[in-house]
Design a protein around this motif. Structure first.
Motif, PDB file in Angstrom:
ATOM      1  N   VAL A 140       0.832  -1.205   0.000  1.00 54.42           N
ATOM      2  CA  VAL A 140       0.000   0.000   0.000  1.00 54.42           C
ATOM      3  C   VAL A 140       0.867   1.256   0.000  1.00 54.42           C
ATOM      4  O   VAL A 140       0.500   2.284  -0.589  1.00 54.42           O
ATOM      5  CB  VAL A 140      -0.958   0.002   1.218  1.00 54.42           C
ATOM      6  N   LEU A 141       2.024   1.178   0.684  1.00 56.93           N
ATOM      7  CA  LEU A 141       2.910   2.341   0.761  1.00 56.93           C
ATOM      8  C   LEU A 141       3.386   2.796  -0.612  1.00 56.93           C
ATOM      9  O   LEU A 141       3.792   3.951  -0.782  1.00 56.93           O
ATOM     10  CB  LEU A 141       4.114   2.033   1.640  1.00 56.93           C
ATOM     11  N   GLU A 142       3.338   1.899  -1.576  1.00 59.20           N
ATOM     12  CA  GLU A 142       3.788   2.246  -2.922  1.00 59.20           C
ATOM     13  C   GLU A 142       2.791   3.134  -3.652  1.00 59.20           C
ATOM     14  O   GLU A 142       3.157   3.800  -4.629  1.00 59.20           O
ATOM     15  CB  GLU A 142       4.054   0.972  -3.718  1.00 59.20           C
ATOM     16  N   VAL A 143       1.525   3.136  -3.190  1.00 57.73           N
ATOM     17  CA  VAL A 143       0.499   3.940  -3.862  1.00 57.73           C
ATOM     18  C   VAL A 143      -0.143   4.969  -2.932  1.00 57.73           C
ATOM     19  O   VAL A 143      -0.770   5.915  -3.399  1.00 57.73           O
ATOM     20  CB  VAL A 143      -0.602   3.038  -4.466  1.00 57.73           C
ATOM     21  N   ASN A 144       0.015   4.774  -1.618  1.00 61.37           N
ATOM     22  CA  ASN A 144      -0.600   5.684  -0.652  1.00 61.37           C
ATOM     23  C   ASN A 144       0.380   6.799  -0.306  1.00 61.37           C
ATOM     24  O   ASN A 144       1.478   6.537   0.182  1.00 61.37           O
ATOM     25  CB  ASN A 144      -0.992   4.907   0.613  1.00 61.37           C
ATOM     26  N   ASP A 145      -0.019   8.029  -0.564  1.00 65.59           N
ATOM     27  CA  ASP A 145       0.872   9.166  -0.302  1.00 65.59           C
ATOM     28  C   ASP A 145       0.437   9.973   0.911  1.00 65.59           C
ATOM     29  O   ASP A 145       0.794  11.147   1.049  1.00 65.59           O
ATOM     30  CB  ASP A 145       0.952  10.071  -1.532  1.00 65.59           C
ATOM     31  N   ALA A 146      -0.330   9.313   1.816  1.00 70.59           N
ATOM     32  CA  ALA A 146      -0.810  10.007   3.014  1.00 70.59           C
ATOM     33  C   ALA A 146      -0.216   9.431   4.295  1.00 70.59           C
ATOM     34  O   ALA A 146       0.131  10.163   5.222  1.00 70.59           O
ATOM     35  CB  ALA A 146      -2.335   9.954   3.076  1.00 70.59           C
ATOM     36  N   LEU A 147      -0.094   8.100   4.364  1.00 71.66           N
ATOM     37  CA  LEU A 147       0.335   7.440   5.602  1.00 71.66           C
ATOM     38  C   LEU A 147       1.766   7.829   5.955  1.00 71.66           C
ATOM     39  O   LEU A 147       2.683   7.661   5.154  1.00 71.66           O
ATOM     40  CB  LEU A 147       0.237   5.924   5.427  1.00 71.66           C
ATOM     41  N   THR A 148       1.947   8.352   7.169  1.00 72.91           N
ATOM     42  CA  THR A 148       3.275   8.782   7.597  1.00 72.91           C
ATOM     43  C   THR A 148       3.841   7.934   8.734  1.00 72.91           C
ATOM     44  O   THR A 148       5.033   8.022   9.026  1.00 72.91           O
ATOM     45  CB  THR A 148       3.253  10.249   8.059  1.00 72.91           C
ATOM     46  N   SER A 149       3.019   7.101   9.374  1.00 76.53           N
ATOM     47  CA  SER A 149       3.496   6.293  10.500  1.00 76.53           C
ATOM     48  C   SER A 149       2.898   4.900  10.424  1.00 76.53           C
ATOM     49  O   SER A 149       1.683   4.747  10.266  1.00 76.53           O
ATOM     50  CB  SER A 149       3.112   6.958  11.830  1.00 76.53           C
ATOM     51  N   LEU A 150       3.755   3.873  10.537  1.00 73.82           N
ATOM     52  CA  LEU A 150       3.306   2.486  10.449  1.00 73.82           C
ATOM     53  C   LEU A 150       4.009   1.647  11.514  1.00 73.82           C
ATOM     54  O   LEU A 150       5.235   1.669  11.625  1.00 73.82           O
ATOM     55  CB  LEU A 150       3.605   1.920   9.060  1.00 73.82           C
ATOM     56  N   ASP A 151       3.222   0.897  12.283  1.00 69.42           N
ATOM     57  CA  ASP A 151       3.748  -0.007  13.304  1.00 69.42           C
ATOM     58  C   ASP A 151       3.422  -1.439  12.895  1.00 69.42           C
ATOM     59  O   ASP A 151       2.252  -1.827  12.859  1.00 69.42           O
ATOM     60  CB  ASP A 151       3.137   0.312  14.664  1.00 69.42           C
ATOM     61  N   ILE A 152       4.461  -2.227  12.564  1.00 70.02           N
ATOM     62  CA  ILE A 152       4.277  -3.643  12.239  1.00 70.02           C
ATOM     63  C   ILE A 152       5.127  -4.497  13.184  1.00 70.02           C
ATOM     64  O   ILE A 152       5.554  -5.597  12.824  1.00 70.02           O
ATOM     65  CB  ILE A 152       4.615  -3.940  10.767  1.00 70.02           C
ATOM     66  N   SER A 153       5.362  -4.000  14.380  1.00 72.90           N
ATOM     67  CA  SER A 153       6.155  -4.738  15.364  1.00 72.90           C
ATOM     68  C   SER A 153       5.493  -6.075  15.703  1.00 72.90           C
ATOM     69  O   SER A 153       4.277  -6.232  15.611  1.00 72.90           O
ATOM     70  CB  SER A 153       6.292  -3.917  16.653  1.00 72.90           C
ATOM     71  N   GLY A 154       6.314  -7.035  16.117  1.00 74.10           N
ATOM     72  CA  GLY A 154       5.791  -8.277  16.679  1.00 74.10           C
ATOM     73  C   GLY A 154       4.936  -9.093  15.753  1.00 74.10           C
ATOM     74  O   GLY A 154       3.985  -9.733  16.191  1.00 74.10           O
TER      75      GLY A 154
END
Length: 399
Positions: free
Chosen positions: A179-193
């Motif tokens: 999604v990050l390749e097409v989404n130009d809004a998201l600035t913070s992502l947590d995929i821990s654990g």
């Protein structure tokens, strides 16, 4: 204005303009009076509804909905650490869609599965108001991650997404990252654990190479080892927007640290990285030296966490020489729980005295003697400096 809340939800934390400071429960009681079975708070424009840790279950979802509909001024809702599940998300979804004011929804540590994630995904497709969503610590799996990813590919309002400590695995992580390749809004992502593995790490590097907006990426506790660190290295060399990167609580050793350090140094001139978290890995003295030498070249780097890496005195000396005496930017360094004894402590003290821009130095849980600890504290306070030093919990060095 008058805020009325249902009597079955008596533990709300209220925040008022302009400072958004939460009222304590006693302050709320002082400001409130019972009327018609409800609780009335006068002269309060409620913006934050804090229902964290209130033991809420699915059968109380209707009460939450009633409260939200009666108080349209709410912009932030915290339902974390309850026992709300898929049924609650199905009921709350339409309410989130109706509201144009709710911006922040925190649902950490509940009982939300794939069906609940699908209900939230429907909200993201039909509402442009929510900017921060935290679903960390639930039981979302691949199907739920894929549904969220599909909605985010069309959503342009979400700025922060927390999916840490679910069960989305490699495939679910890949879908979210794509999604990050097409989404130009998201600035913070947590995929821990989420045990993202080498494939997930590679996807992180690939996706962020095509993304120019993400500033915070949390990947702690993902069982990342040297191979995964090597997959991530291009990220540090080529990305110019990332400000916070968390790789803590993994299993990265010296070889992985060297790969990360080489990439960090190669991209230092254009790097925006200000906060690098490598605590609780297995870097050792060699890995610490590599990171220190690279960090010294990064003009943006302000905070470095190397706690819990068994760097010992050799690592502390390397950090003092390669980083503390050379960096123009670093202001906070964590070296807690690293088996540092007086030799390393004295070298760090000398670096502090000679030339150091630090304002925070964490050395808790090492093996520094009271004499050397006192010397470090004295140097930190000398000449009007304001260096906060934590030397708590020192242990006798092992023979």
């Amino acid at each position: 204005q008058v805020f009325r809340l249902s009597a079955c939800l008596p533990y709300l934390t209220l925040a008022q303009k302009p400072h958004m400071e939460a009222m304590s429960h006693s302050e709320m009681q002082d400001a409130a009076l019972a009327e018609d079975g409800g609780l009335v708070v006068e002269d309060a424009l409620v913006q934050i509804l804090d229902l964290c840790r209130q033991g809420l279950e699915d059968d109380q979802a209707e009460d939450i909905i009633a409260c939200l509909r009666q108080n349209a001024s709410v912009t932030a809702l915290d339902l974390s650490e309850n026992d709300l599940g898929d049924a609650s998300m199905r009921l709350l979804g339409p309410v989130f869609c109706e509201s144009s004011d709710i911006k922040i929804v925190l649902l950490r540590n509940n009982n939300i599965g794939d069906a609940g994630a699908a209900s939230i995904a429907d909200v993201l497709e039909n509402s442009a108001s929510i900017t921060e969503l935290d679903l960390s610590g639930n039981r979302i799996m691949v199907a739920g991650a894929e549904r969220l990813a599909a909605s985010l590919s069309r959503n342009r309002s979400m700025l922060s997404l927390g999916l840490g400590y679910n069960q989305i695995g490699v495939r679910g992580t890949q879908r979210i990252l794509e999604v990050l390749e097409v989404n130009d809004a998201l600035t913070s992502l947590d995929i821990s654990g989420n045990r993202i593995g080498a494939l997930g790490a590679r996807q992180v590097a690939l996706s962020l190479a095509k993304n120019g907006v993400l500033t915070t990426l949390l990947m702690g506790q993902n069982d990342l080892q040297d191979k995964e660190a090597q997959e991530l290295a291009p990220l540090l060399e080529n990305n110019h927007t990332l400000i916070v990167l968390d790789l803590s609580h993994n299993r990265i050793k010296a070889a992985g640290a060297v790969a990360l350090a080489s990439a960090l140094a190669a991209g230092a001139a254009n790097s925006a990285l200000a906060d690098l978290r490598l605590g609780v890995n297995e870097l050792g003295a060699e890995g610490a030296r590599a990171i220190a030498e690279a960090a010294a070249t990064c003009a943006a780097l302000r905070t470095l966490d190397l706690s819990g890496n068994a760097i010992k005195d050799d690592g502390a000396e390397a950090l003092a020489e390669a980083l503390l005496e050379k960096s123009e930017a670093l202001t906070a360094l964590s070296l807690s729980s690293n088996y540092i004894t007086d030799r390393g402590g004295e070298r760090l003290a000398a670096a502090l005295e000679k030339r150091c821009m630090l304002t925070t130095l964490l050395l808790a849980g090492n093996g520094i003697s009271p004499v050397v600890a006192e010397s470090i504290q004295a140097i930190a306070a000398r000449g009007g400096r304001e260096i906060a030093v934590d030397l708590s919990g020192q242990q006798r060095p092992r023979v």
